[in-house]
Design a protein around this motif. Structure first.
Motif, PDB file in Angstrom:
ATOM      1  N   THR A  41       0.667  -1.257   0.100  1.00 11.83           N
ATOM      2  CA  THR A  41       0.069   0.023  -0.021  1.00 11.83           C
ATOM      3  C   THR A  41       0.653   1.126  -0.234  1.00 11.83           C
ATOM      4  N   GLU A  42       1.969   1.335   0.752  1.00 11.91           N
ATOM      5  CA  GLU A  42       2.719   2.422   0.977  1.00 11.91           C
ATOM      6  C   GLU A  42       3.339   2.738  -0.341  1.00 11.91           C
ATOM      7  N   LEU A  43       3.897   1.661  -1.117  1.00  6.99           N
ATOM      8  CA  LEU A  43       4.547   1.793  -2.459  1.00  6.99           C
ATOM      9  C   LEU A  43       3.338   2.541  -3.435  1.00  6.99           C
ATOM     10  N   ILE A  44       2.210   1.940  -3.347  1.00 11.22           N
ATOM     11  CA  ILE A  44       1.389   2.460  -4.479  1.00 11.22           C
ATOM     12  C   ILE A  44       0.958   4.115  -3.921  1.00 11.22           C
ATOM     13  N   GLN A  45       0.943   4.470  -2.833  1.00 13.30           N
ATOM     14  CA  GLN A  45       0.917   5.808  -2.274  1.00 13.30           C
ATOM     15  C   GLN A  45       2.061   6.623  -2.659  1.00 13.30           C
ATOM     16  N   GLN A  46       3.346   6.063  -2.623  1.00 12.82           N
ATOM     17  CA  GLN A  46       4.578   6.756  -3.089  1.00 12.82           C
ATOM     18  C   GLN A  46       4.459   6.972  -4.638  1.00 12.82           C
ATOM     19  N   ALA A  47       3.804   6.038  -5.167  1.00 13.27           N
ATOM     20  CA  ALA A  47       3.736   6.228  -6.703  1.00 13.27           C
ATOM     21  C   ALA A  47       2.655   7.561  -7.039  1.00 13.27           C
ATOM     22  N   GLU A  48       1.622   7.488  -6.283  1.00 13.50           N
ATOM     23  CA  GLU A  48       0.721   8.499  -6.412  1.00 13.50           C
ATOM     24  C   GLU A  48       1.380   9.880  -6.278  1.00 13.50           C
ATOM     25  N   ARG A  49       1.992   9.912  -5.106  1.00 12.96           N
ATOM     26  CA  ARG A  49       2.748  11.180  -4.701  1.00 12.96           C
ATOM     27  C   ARG A  49       3.766  11.841  -5.707  1.00 12.96           C
ATOM     28  N   VAL A  50       4.440  10.942  -6.375  1.00 10.30           N
ATOM     29  CA  VAL A  50       5.584  11.284  -7.273  1.00 10.30           C
ATOM     30  C   VAL A  50       5.146  11.535  -8.585  1.00 10.30           C
ATOM     31  N   GLY A  51       3.809  11.283  -9.066  1.00 14.88           N
ATOM     32  CA  GLY A  51       3.152  11.581 -10.222  1.00 14.88           C
ATOM     33  C   GLY A  51       3.134  10.343 -11.242  1.00 14.88           C
ATOM     34  N   PHE A  52       2.906   9.078 -10.542  1.00 14.79           N
ATOM     35  CA  PHE A  52       2.749   8.277 -11.746  1.00 14.79           C
ATOM     36  C   PHE A  52       0.911   8.409 -11.955  1.00 14.79           C
ATOM     37  N   ALA A  53       0.704   8.074 -13.066  1.00 13.66           N
ATOM     38  CA  ALA A  53      -0.877   8.625 -13.501  1.00 13.66           C
ATOM     39  C   ALA A  53      -1.931   7.567 -13.130  1.00 13.66           C
ATOM     40  N   SER A  54      -1.367   6.329 -12.859  1.00 13.47           N
ATOM     41  CA  SER A  54      -2.333   5.180 -12.668  1.00 13.47           C
ATOM     42  C   SER A  54      -1.530   4.180 -11.997  1.00 13.47           C
ATOM     43  N   VAL A  55      -2.501   3.211 -11.617  1.00 14.24           N
ATOM     44  CA  VAL A  55      -1.981   2.043 -10.977  1.00 14.24           C
ATOM     45  C   VAL A  55      -2.905   1.025 -11.619  1.00 14.24           C
ATOM     46  N   TRP A  56      -2.335   0.004 -11.626  1.00 14.30           N
ATOM     47  CA  TRP A  56      -3.131  -1.227 -12.429  1.00 14.30           C
ATOM     48  C   TRP A  56      -3.185  -2.549 -11.609  1.00 14.30           C
ATOM     49  N   VAL A  57      -4.331  -3.062 -11.257  1.00 17.89           N
ATOM     50  CA  VAL A  57      -4.513  -4.408 -10.484  1.00 17.89           C
ATOM     51  C   VAL A  57      -4.871  -5.640 -11.614  1.00 17.89           C
ATOM     52  N   ARG A  58      -4.445  -6.649 -11.124  1.00 17.23           N
ATOM     53  CA  ARG A  58      -4.519  -7.810 -11.906  1.00 17.23           C
ATOM     54  C   ARG A  58      -5.675  -8.911 -11.543  1.00 17.23           C
ATOM     55  N   ASP A  59      -6.484  -9.641 -12.276  1.00 14.05           N
ATOM     56  CA  ASP A  59      -7.068 -10.534 -12.190  1.00 14.05           C
ATOM     57  C   ASP A  59      -6.605 -12.089 -12.448  1.00 14.05           C
ATOM     58  N   VAL A  60      -6.021 -12.639 -11.365  1.00 15.87           N
ATOM     59  CA  VAL A  60      -5.209 -13.800 -11.382  1.00 15.87           C
ATOM     60  C   VAL A  60      -6.077 -14.634 -10.331  1.00 15.87           C
ATOM     61  N   PRO A  61      -7.309 -15.624 -10.652  1.00 17.25           N
ATOM     62  CA  PRO A  61      -7.863 -15.984  -9.499  1.00 17.25           C
ATOM     63  C   PRO A  61      -7.066 -17.452  -8.908  1.00 17.25           C
ATOM     64  N   LEU A  62      -6.190 -18.134  -9.724  1.00 21.02           N
ATOM     65  CA  LEU A  62      -5.482 -19.215  -9.439  1.00 21.02           C
ATOM     66  C   LEU A  62      -4.090 -19.329  -9.602  1.00 21.02           C
ATOM     67  N   LEU A  63      -3.414 -19.767  -8.754  1.00 28.61           N
ATOM     68  CA  LEU A  63      -1.977 -20.067  -8.847  1.00 28.61           C
ATOM     69  C   LEU A  63      -1.617 -21.181 -10.029  1.00 28.61           C
ATOM     70  N   ASP A  64      -1.064 -20.957 -10.912  1.00 26.88           N
ATOM     71  CA  ASP A  64      -0.525 -21.622 -11.962  1.00 26.88           C
ATOM     72  C   ASP A  64       0.887 -21.642 -12.056  1.00 26.88           C
ATOM     73  N   PRO A  65       1.706 -22.355 -11.573  1.00 20.10           N
ATOM     74  CA  PRO A  65       3.197 -22.262 -11.308  1.00 20.10           C
ATOM     75  C   PRO A  65       4.044 -22.383 -12.554  1.00 20.10           C
ATOM     76  N   HIS A  66       3.194 -22.997 -13.604  1.00 19.46           N
ATOM     77  CA  HIS A  66       3.887 -22.961 -14.957  1.00 19.46           C
ATOM     78  C   HIS A  66       3.559 -22.093 -15.873  1.00 19.46           C
ATOM     79  N   PHE A  67       2.611 -21.031 -15.446  1.00 20.46           N
ATOM     80  CA  PHE A  67       2.438 -19.874 -16.260  1.00 20.46           C
ATOM     81  C   PHE A  67       3.051 -18.662 -16.095  1.00 20.46           C
TER      82      PHE A  67
END
Length: 351
Positions: free
Chosen positions: A59-85
């Motif tokens: 959370t702190e890293l995303i807040q740091q990115a917001e403070r310094v001027g990153f335009a956006s942060v993107w989250v991902r949709d990965v429901p299952l762990l596939d170690p081979h992928f």
């Protein structure tokens, strides 16, 4: 003693009776000002070996990115762990995580890269997207995908071979229930009559951005989405992709500006003069060459570089500090208080 006055709170426009025009979408303007490039960050903001991140200080890293001027942060949709992928993204369910980020940030655009539409019922996706959009003040961009982790489909009872068709059906359903009140829906995925889905989003619609091709024709993508999120192919191939995209979304009979973003893995070398070396879907490079690469990508029309730090050999907080001093000033987020698009930046790397 005097009785304190309770704070005033505006009501939430859950029914969409006072939605803002899509043309004034502040999150789109911050991420994609038009005519120049911004930088975004893909979660988790850390370098790690193997498929599972530590999530230390996420959370702190995303807040740091917001403070310094990153335009956006993107989250991902990965429901299952596939170690081979590959990696599991930020591990947390994207909608739960976006709710957390809505409360932990104030201005950064929040995006999904991307929600796998065929694995979710479109009503669930619409309910979650509009809820997050209201909770974060209209900062949500919805990246969507058909899905390429084949082990997930049987786990959800879905046919992997029909995911392209289900994707189109899901997007149509999603848009109808969010963009209309009490819609009549007759879809292979469900029927609605005499009922409505609440809440509605803050703006007239939630921006939808396609990830990759997703088994869809490019003409369909241009007509049915608000932007295109792509990977890191060879430079000339990317330039041709963007030329085609601009042709399909502008000019006579076109649909106006629709952004084109590129997701790239970055390992920023401690040696500022290090020349670029290809890694999986990205580069290991020193900051001076990285600035030149960014300028070249901007010149071919990339509207945002979405940085994935998974292969970073340095602490990401340290990398962000270096980007803050030497890189981000050349690629600031778009202004969100003016309707006019910004002119192409005249700042050049190294200036």
């Amino acid at each position: 003693m005097t009785e304190s006055t309770p704070p005033h709170h505006d009501p939430v426009d859950v029914e969409g009776r006072a939605q803002r025009p899509f043309s004034e979408h502040a999150a789109m303007a911050r991420a994609f000002p038009g005519g120049r490039m911004t930088l975004g960050a893909i979660t988790p903001l850390e370098g790690f070996d193997g498929p599972v991140p530590s999530l230390a200080g996420h959370t702190e890293l995303i807040q740091q990115a917001e403070r310094v001027g990153f335009a956006s942060v993107w989250v991902r949709d990965v429901p299952l762990l596939d170690p081979h992928f590959g990696d599991t993204g930020q591990v947390f369910d994207p909608w739960v995580y976006l709710g957390h980020l809505a409360a932990s940030t104030t201005s950064i655009t929040l995006g999904t890269a991307s929600i796998v539409l065929p694995l979710r019922h479109p009503l669930h996706t619409a309910k979650a997207a509009a809820s997050v959009d209201q909770l974060c003040g209209g900062r949500l961009l919805l990246g969507i995908a058909t899905g390429d982790r084949l082990v997930e489909f049987p786990a959800f009872g879905q046919d992997v071979e029909t995911r392209g068709e289900r994707f189109r059906q899901s997007l149509e359903y999603f848009r109808v229930v969010l963009e209309h009140r009490f819609p009549d829906v007759d879809s292979p995925l469900g029927r609605m009559h005499g009922t409505d889905l609440l809440p509605k989003p803050v703006y007239e619609r939630v921006p939808v951005l396609m990830t990759g091709r997703g088994r869809q024709d490019v003409n369909w993508i241009a007509a049915n989405t608000d932007g295109w999120l792509y990977y890191t192919p060879p430079f000339q191939q990317q330039a041709e992709n963007i030329q085609l995209w601009r042709k399909l979304t502008s000019g006579e009979g076109g649909r106006g500006f629709k952004p084109y973003a590129q997701a790239t893995y970055l390992d920023l070398s401690e040696n500022r003069l290090a020349l670029p070396r290809r890694i999986h879907q990205g580069f290991s490079v020193g900051r001076e060459s990285f600035l030149q690469m960014l300028q070249a990508w901007q010149d071919i029309g990339i509207d945002q570089l979405m940085i994935n730090f998974k292969h970073s050999r340095r602490p990401v907080a340290e990398v962000i500090d270096e980007l803050t001093e030497y890189v981000l000033p050349h690629f600031p987020p778009g202004r969100t208080t003016e309707r006019e698009r910004e002119p192409r930046s005249t700042v050049r790397p190294g200036a």
